[in-house]
Structure formats: structure tokens, C-alpha cells
Design a protein around this motif. Structure first.
Motif, PDB file in Angstrom:
ATOM      1  N   ALA A   1      63.240  -4.213  84.047  1.00  0.00           N
ATOM      2  CA  ALA A   1      64.140  -3.709  85.091  1.00  0.00           C
ATOM      3  C   ALA A   1      63.428  -3.450  86.407  1.00  0.00           C
ATOM      4  N   GLY A   2      62.178  -3.907  86.517  1.00  0.00           N
ATOM      5  CA  GLY A   2      61.441  -3.714  87.755  1.00  0.00           C
ATOM      6  C   GLY A   2      60.098  -3.048  87.516  1.00  0.00           C
ATOM      7  N   HIS A   3      59.324  -2.927  88.568  1.00  0.00           N
ATOM      8  CA  HIS A   3      58.021  -2.264  88.450  1.00  0.00           C
ATOM      9  C   HIS A   3      57.622  -1.701  89.806  1.00  0.00           C
ATOM     10  N   HIS A   4      56.673  -0.790  89.781  1.00  0.00           N
ATOM     11  CA  HIS A   4      56.059  -0.333  91.030  1.00  0.00           C
ATOM     12  C   HIS A   4      54.558  -0.209  90.803  1.00  0.00           C
ATOM     13  N   ILE A   5      53.814  -0.393  91.872  1.00  0.00           N
ATOM     14  CA  ILE A   5      52.353  -0.450  91.803  1.00  0.00           C
ATOM     15  C   ILE A   5      51.777   0.854  92.334  1.00  0.00           C
ATOM     16  N   VAL A   6      50.907   1.448  91.548  1.00  0.00           N
ATOM     17  CA  VAL A   6      50.218   2.679  91.937  1.00  0.00           C
ATOM     18  C   VAL A   6      48.730   2.408  91.804  1.00  0.00           C
ATOM     19  N   GLY A   7      48.078   2.124  92.932  1.00  0.00           N
ATOM     20  CA  GLY A   7      46.661   1.787  92.892  1.00  0.00           C
ATOM     21  C   GLY A   7      46.427   0.500  92.124  1.00  0.00           C
ATOM     22  N   TRP A   8      45.583   0.580  91.087  1.00  0.00           N
ATOM     23  CA  TRP A   8      45.280  -0.584  90.255  1.00  0.00           C
ATOM     24  C   TRP A   8      46.329  -0.801  89.163  1.00  0.00           C
ATOM     25  N   GLU A   9      47.193   0.178  88.955  1.00  0.00           N
ATOM     26  CA  GLU A   9      48.123   0.133  87.828  1.00  0.00           C
ATOM     27  C   GLU A   9      49.505  -0.371  88.248  1.00  0.00           C
ATOM     28  N   VAL A  10      50.139  -1.068  87.323  1.00  0.00           N
ATOM     29  CA  VAL A  10      51.526  -1.504  87.494  1.00  0.00           C
ATOM     30  C   VAL A  10      52.359  -0.793  86.432  1.00  0.00           C
ATOM     31  N   ARG A  11      53.354  -0.047  86.899  1.00  0.00           N
ATOM     32  CA  ARG A  11      54.223   0.698  85.986  1.00  0.00           C
ATOM     33  C   ARG A  11      55.543  -0.072  85.845  1.00  0.00           C
ATOM     34  N   VAL A  12      55.792  -0.569  84.630  1.00  0.00           N
ATOM     35  CA  VAL A  12      56.944  -1.436  84.359  1.00  0.00           C
ATOM     36  C   VAL A  12      58.084  -0.613  83.780  1.00  0.00           C
TER      37      VAL A  12
ATOM     38  N   TRP B   1      46.633 -15.546  86.641  1.00  0.00           N
ATOM     39  CA  TRP B   1      46.948 -14.519  85.652  1.00  0.00           C
ATOM     40  C   TRP B   1      45.713 -14.139  84.832  1.00  0.00           C
ATOM     41  N   LYS B   2      45.590 -12.816  84.604  1.00  0.00           N
ATOM     42  CA  LYS B   2      44.495 -12.281  83.797  1.00  0.00           C
ATOM     43  C   LYS B   2      45.054 -11.364  82.713  1.00  0.00           C
ATOM     44  N   PRO B   3      44.493 -11.411  81.502  1.00  0.00           N
ATOM     45  CA  PRO B   3      44.937 -10.479  80.459  1.00  0.00           C
ATOM     46  C   PRO B   3      44.740  -9.038  80.912  1.00  0.00           C
ATOM     47  N   ALA B   4      45.664  -8.173  80.509  1.00  0.00           N
ATOM     48  CA  ALA B   4      45.639  -6.786  80.973  1.00  0.00           C
ATOM     49  C   ALA B   4      45.811  -5.823  79.807  1.00  0.00           C
ATOM     50  N   GLU B   5      45.322  -4.608  80.025  1.00  0.00           N
ATOM     51  CA  GLU B   5      45.554  -3.525  79.088  1.00  0.00           C
ATOM     52  C   GLU B   5      46.935  -2.929  79.354  1.00  0.00           C
ATOM     53  N   ALA B   6      47.568  -2.418  78.330  1.00  0.00           N
ATOM     54  CA  ALA B   6      48.896  -1.829  78.511  1.00  0.00           C
ATOM     55  C   ALA B   6      49.060  -0.660  77.558  1.00  0.00           C
ATOM     56  N   ARG B   7      49.790   0.360  78.029  1.00  0.00           N
ATOM     57  CA  ARG B   7      50.075   1.523  77.183  1.00  0.00           C
ATOM     58  C   ARG B   7      51.482   2.022  77.498  1.00  0.00           C
ATOM     59  N   ILE B   8      52.089   2.649  76.508  1.00  0.00           N
ATOM     60  CA  ILE B   8      53.441   3.183  76.665  1.00  0.00           C
ATOM     61  C   ILE B   8      53.349   4.608  77.195  1.00  0.00           C
ATOM     62  N   GLU B   9      54.102   4.893  78.245  1.00  0.00           N
ATOM     63  CA  GLU B   9      54.252   6.256  78.757  1.00  0.00           C
ATOM     64  C   GLU B   9      55.740   6.518  78.944  1.00  0.00           C
ATOM     65  N   GLY B  10      56.331   7.245  78.010  1.00  0.00           N
ATOM     66  CA  GLY B  10      57.768   7.494  78.064  1.00  0.00           C
ATOM     67  C   GLY B  10      58.534   6.191  77.918  1.00  0.00           C
ATOM     68  N   ASN B  11      59.366   5.900  78.894  1.00  0.00           N
ATOM     69  CA  ASN B  11      60.145   4.661  78.874  1.00  0.00           C
ATOM     70  C   ASN B  11      59.537   3.580  79.746  1.00  0.00           C
ATOM     71  N   GLU B  12      58.284   3.751  80.111  1.00  0.00           N
ATOM     72  CA  GLU B  12      57.589   2.763  80.923  1.00  0.00           C
ATOM     73  C   GLU B  12      56.376   2.232  80.182  1.00  0.00           C
ATOM     74  N   VAL B  13      55.902   1.077  80.622  1.00  0.00           N
ATOM     75  CA  VAL B  13      54.632   0.524  80.163  1.00  0.00           C
ATOM     76  C   VAL B  13      53.716   0.435  81.376  1.00  0.00           C
ATOM     77  N   VAL B  14      52.534   1.014  81.243  1.00  0.00           N
ATOM     78  CA  VAL B  14      51.552   1.013  82.331  1.00  0.00           C
ATOM     79  C   VAL B  14      50.545  -0.097  82.055  1.00  0.00           C
ATOM     80  N   VAL B  15      50.355  -0.982  83.037  1.00  0.00           N
ATOM     81  CA  VAL B  15      49.533  -2.177  82.856  1.00  0.00           C
ATOM     82  C   VAL B  15      48.366  -2.129  83.846  1.00  0.00           C
ATOM     83  N   LEU B  16      47.163  -2.468  83.352  1.00  0.00           N
ATOM     84  CA  LEU B  16      45.948  -2.377  84.172  1.00  0.00           C
ATOM     85  C   LEU B  16      45.016  -3.526  83.821  1.00  0.00           C
TER      86      LEU B  16
END
Length: 551
Positions: A438-449, A489-504
């Protein structure tokens, strides 16, 4: 010679003694009067000519006194749509003789056109598991009757080989489903398979099906020949809703989307060149056209399957549409670009023909498939087709299986059913569909999906062959990637935070795009919602997604 003459003499004598043949046809209540035919017979050639003329005459008279009949989509054991005005129609009626339709205690007068076609409308009816006769009457005389007609929900299924793939084939690759098939005694599930060939004139629309194949009840003996996806879907709805379910199966293996689309739905700057090039048989140019199609046979031409298999079913009252196709628009040398616009034309074209703009349209997103680059792009085209109103997508990226026909059609049918049940029962978000980007926003190096259709929570899981996914919280999220301004494209780390996935990704300090499960075979895609439904593959920037398949 003498013996030959003796042999022939009786024949010549026969004709000489009977110079003419008189035939009288008695009157018919709808066609009064007598037809008197006087045919001269003067030899063998005249005799054969007379036989031919007599045959034609008999056929003409027989046709002229034909009784009214139903359109061939109506046969014994059919299911009519509940809670909707139900149009019943047919042919060969006499415009001068009133015609009535009777269903149980309900009667309706039929309107009859000069050509003998007729239509009658039944009012909205509740679901009924009691079989009743559907009768045509002229006065008090029943001139045509169908037996064991139920009232429930009716769905039209279409697509190519993964939709047509039958239960028998599923059982070969998924023996765990044998118990499901053995227990398939479901007398209130009825499936009508349509195998009509395309017409010689591909632009002509058929008014009726060429034959009246029966609606088949689901039994352990009949179910092996049913579409596996449609059979599972029907059974799931039948069990949950406790109403009869009817399925009209028009699928055709190996065919692109274009022949299923009504021809008038190609009237757009993007799609009209496809129809026009095909009509001019400029097939090489069409194959090279952006978002074009490879037409390999007459059945692949725009509108050809619609005209032969779907048009004769209209306006049979429906609950909705089910669609499983895209393989033949994304294979070797095929161009999947603009597939979402073809999906929009398909859904709107069908809805317009049924004069029902809100009919649900549920479709299956293609699973993983080795070396099929075009499937990466077409899955994203399918995801973006969710902009179609009243649509839903069953995600299959986590379903394992070798080949282009993954055998686990149980999961596919159940996920289509989950979409329908969520709408019918008006259940909370996340119970019918897996997580959708449903979209994403970028915070520094992280992308919050952000996702919609999350439900209560996201979780990491693993789906075994047949059962539901199992939670695996200690496993990492897989198949998330980031791209920088260079589009790499580069492989990224991802973790779940609430209803979002944070990608780095530490290699990309300034990310511009994010994607998930966008490879040919992302085995182990493991993001789910609380309902156990998988997240759809997605790419935030369509221009950075490959589409060519040169394998």
C-alpha cells in the motif's frame, strides 16, 4: 445381356406404373392446413432427385412445427441464482401462441420475438436445495420441462490450463488430496463444462451453445473430471454458506487473455491496435507490438472464445466471475506489459454484457516458475489490476510444485473462496486476502513498507505442501530487495514492526525503490497475515521491473 435385361425390367416397370408420388402432411395446431406434394418419377436420376427433395421438405416441415426449447445452457440439474432477477430464454417459439414459464409456484409470461426467440423473467428467489421442475407451457400444455433445478449461487469460471486442470491431474501430483476427492458427495454442487469450438467467422457471436451438455452434480465418480480450482472453490462455498453452488466452466488451455475479451472492450488507444492487427492477420507485427500477443491458432484471436463460449451464456444470472490466466501472455517471447489494462477490459467487458457493473471479479496471481522472467512482470500487472472495482486476487507465490501446473489446486480454490466469503459475509480486512503493498516511506537508510489486508498481524511462516502455513518467527524475512538511483537491485534485510515491514540494505544508503518476491522462483516467500494468507509480490517502481523472457 438377356439376364441383365431380365434383372432390370422390374425396375423400369415399377417406375412406368407409378409415374408420380403424392405426399400429404396433416395439419398442425400451430400450422393448419395440408401440404400436398406431387413429384414425377421417370427414372433412376429423377428418383434420386426426389429423395433429396423429399428429405429437404421433411426437414423443413419438421422445423416449422418444432416446439419451443430452452437455450442450451439450461438443462436438467441446473442452478439458478438466488436473490436476483433470473432471465430464462430460448428459441423456436411461435409468436402467435402465448408462452409461460413455471417454476414451482412461480409463473411468468414469456416475451416472444418475431424470430421465435423468447425470454421470461423469474423474480428474486431465496436459496433452495429442493429440486423443482422448470416448465414451459402453452396454455395448460407443458411443451418443455427441465428437472431438478436448484437455487443458489452461480459463478462463471474462465482462464487457461491451470483453470482447466482437472481433479484427476491434481491427485497424481498431490496424493494427499485423495481424501478430499473421496468425500466429494455434494449433490447441491453442480458444474456445467462448456467445450464449444470457436466459430468459423471469429467476429460473429453465437446465440446458443452447439449442444446441451448436462449440469453435473459433484460425486466421487464425477469430480475427477471437474476443474480442480473450481471444484474446490465450489465445495468451500457450499460448506460455508449451506446453499447450492453452480459453476459454469469456460476455460481453455494454452490461450491468451485476448480471445476471452468482448471485441468492443478493445476500444481504447492501448488495446484497439491489438484487435485491428489481428483482424488484418498481421500477426508478426502484433507479436512485436508493445503489450501485444502471439496468436498461434484461430482460438487466440480477440473475442473468439468470448463469442463461442461466453456470449451464449449471457444473460444467465451470476454471483460473480473467477479468472486464472496469464501464462500465455508472459511466456517465451511474449510481452506482458499492459496486461492489467487487458484485465480491466475483460472485467468491464463481461460486466457490461451482463448489465451488472458490480459483479465480483476474483482472479489468481501466477505462482513462481523457473526461468520465466515474464511471470515476474505479469504478477505485478495482476497486482495492479486490483484497481478494478469489486475485484480480489488469490496469491499463490508460496505454493510449491514442479512444472507450469502446480498440483496443489486445493490452496488455490480455497483462497479464491476466501475472497468470495469475505465479501459475502462482510468480514474484517485481512480475512479474504493476503497482505497487499500500500506504499512506503523512506527514513534515512530504511524503507518502511505499508500493507493493507493485514488483519490482526503480520507473521513469518512456511507453507508445507498441503497444509496451512506454520509460524517460523526465528527465520528471517526473505526476498526483500532495495534499489538506488542506478536501478540495481540488492538483497535487503527486513523485519516486521506492527503492520509494517522495515527494509534495509547497507550497500544502498539512498534507496529509491523496494520490491518483494520479484524473482522467477522465490521459493520461501514467507510473509503472511493472521489468516495464514501470503503477501503478494510487489515492486514499487514498474520501470525497474524486468519483463522480457528470452529463455
Amino acid at each position: 445381356m438377356k439376364n441383365q435385361e431380365q434383372t432390370r425390367k422390374p425396375v423400369r416397370w415399377y417406375f412406368s406404373r407409378i409415374p408420380t408420388l403424392k405426399i400429404a402432411f396433416p395439419s398442425h395446431p400451430r400450422h393448419p392446413g395440408i401440404v400436398l406434394v406431387d413429384l414425377p418419377l421417370h427414372g433412376y436420376e429423377s428418383f434420386m432427385t426426389t429423395k433429396l427433395l423429399l428429405g429437404l421438405l421433411l426437414a423443413t416441415v419438421a422445423n416449422s412445427i418444432a416446439e419451443p426449447r430452452y437455450a442450451r445452457i439450461f438443462t436438467d440439474h441446473a442452478v439458478l441464482q438466488r436473490d436476483a432477477n433470473v432471465l430464462v430464454w430460448g428459441f423456436d417459439a411461435d409468436p402467435k401462441v402465448p408462452l409461460q414459464l413455471r417454476f414451482g409456484a412461480i409463473t411468468a409470461n414469456a416475451g416472444i420475438e418475431p424470430d421465435g426467440s423468447w425470454t421470461a423473467e423469474l423474480p428474486p428467489m431465496p436459496a433452495s436445495q429442493t429440486g423443482r421442475n422448470l416448465e414451459l407451457l402453452q396454455g395448460e400444455t407443458v411443451v418443455a420441462a427441465l428437472r431438478d433445478i436448484l437455487v443458489g449461487d452461480v459463478w462463471l469460471g474462465a482462464g487457461q490450463s491451470n483453470m482447466q486442470f482437472v481433479v484427476r491431474g491434481m491427485l497424481k501430483g498431490l496424493p494427499e488430496a485423495q481424501r478430499w476427492a473421496d468425500s466429494a458427495t455434494k449433490p447441491t454442487i453442480r458444474i456445467r463444462r462448456i467445450d464449444a469450438p470457436v466459430l468459423e467467422s471469429r467476429t460473429r457471436e453465437s446465440r446458443d451453445l452447439p449442444k446441451a451438455d448436462p449440469w453435473m452434480a459433484m460425486t466421487p465418480e464425477s469430480v475427477p473430471n471437474f476443474s480442480a480450482v473450481l471444484a474446490v472453490f465450489a465445495r468451500q462455498l457450499n460448506d460455508e454458506l449451506a446453499v447450492p453452488i453452480g459453476i459454469i466452466d469456460t476455460s481453455w488451455g494454452g490461450k491468451p487473455i485476448e480471445p476471452f475479451i468482448p471485441r468492443e472492450a478493445f476500444e481504447s488507444p492501448l488495446l484497439s491496435p491489438i484487435r485491428d492487427l489481428a483482424d488484418r492477420d498481421q500477426l508478426d507485427e502484433l507479436a512485436k507490438h508493445r503489450g501485444g500477443v502471439i496468436i498461434r491458432n484461430p482460438e487466440g484471436h480477440p473475442g473468439a472464445i468470448f463469442n463461442a463460449r461466453i456470449r451464449p451464456v449471457i444473460p444467465y444470472a451470476l454471483k460473480g466471475f473467477l479468472w486464472y490466466q496469464a501464462e500465455s501472455n508472459a511466456g517465451k517471447g511474449e510481452d506482458p506489459r499492459n496486461y492489467r489494462h487487458k484485465m480491466e477490459a475483460l472485467a468491464s467487458g463481461w460486466r457490461n454484457r451482463w448489465a451488472h457493473p458490480d459483479l465480483p471479479f476474483y482472479f489468481v496471481q501466477l505462482p513462481s516458475y523457473p526461468n520465466a522472467t515474464g511471470w515476474i512482470r505479469v504478477r505485478e500487472e495482476q497486482r495492479r489490476s486490483l484497481s478494478i472495482p469489486h475485484s480480489g486476487m488469490a496469491v499463490t507465490i508460496d505454493i510449491r510444485g514442479e512444472g507450469i501446473h502446480p498440483p496443489n489446486k486445493v490452496a488455490v480454490g480455497e483462497r479464491l473462496a476466501a475472497l468470495a466469503l469475505a465479501d459475502i459475509n462482510d468480514t474484517p480486512s485481512g480475512t479474504g486476502s493476503g497482505p497487499i503493498y500500500a506504499g512506503h516511506h523512506i527514513v534515512g537508510w530504511e524503507v518502511r513498507v505499508r500493507f493493507r489486508e493485514v488483519g490482526q498481524a503480520l507473521f513469518i511462516g512456511d507453507k508445507p505442501g498441503f497444509g496451512p502455513p506454520e509460524k517460523t518467527p526465528d527465520e528471517p524475512l526473505r526476498w526483500f530487495e532495495l534499489a538506488g538511483a542506478d536501478g540495481v537491485w540488492k538483497p535487503a534485510e527486513a523485519r516486521i514492526e506492527g503492520n509494517e515491514v522495515v527494509v534495509l540494505c547497507h550497500e544502498i544508503p539512498l534507496p529509491v525503490a523496494v520490491r518483494y518476491a520479484c524473482t522467477t522462483e522465490p521459493q520461501g516467500g514467507n510473509l503472511y497475515n493472521a489468516a495464514g494468507l501470503p503477501a503478494s509480490p510487489f515492486c514499487s517502481d514498474l520501470e525497474l521491473l524486468p519483463w522480457q523472457d528470452h529463455q
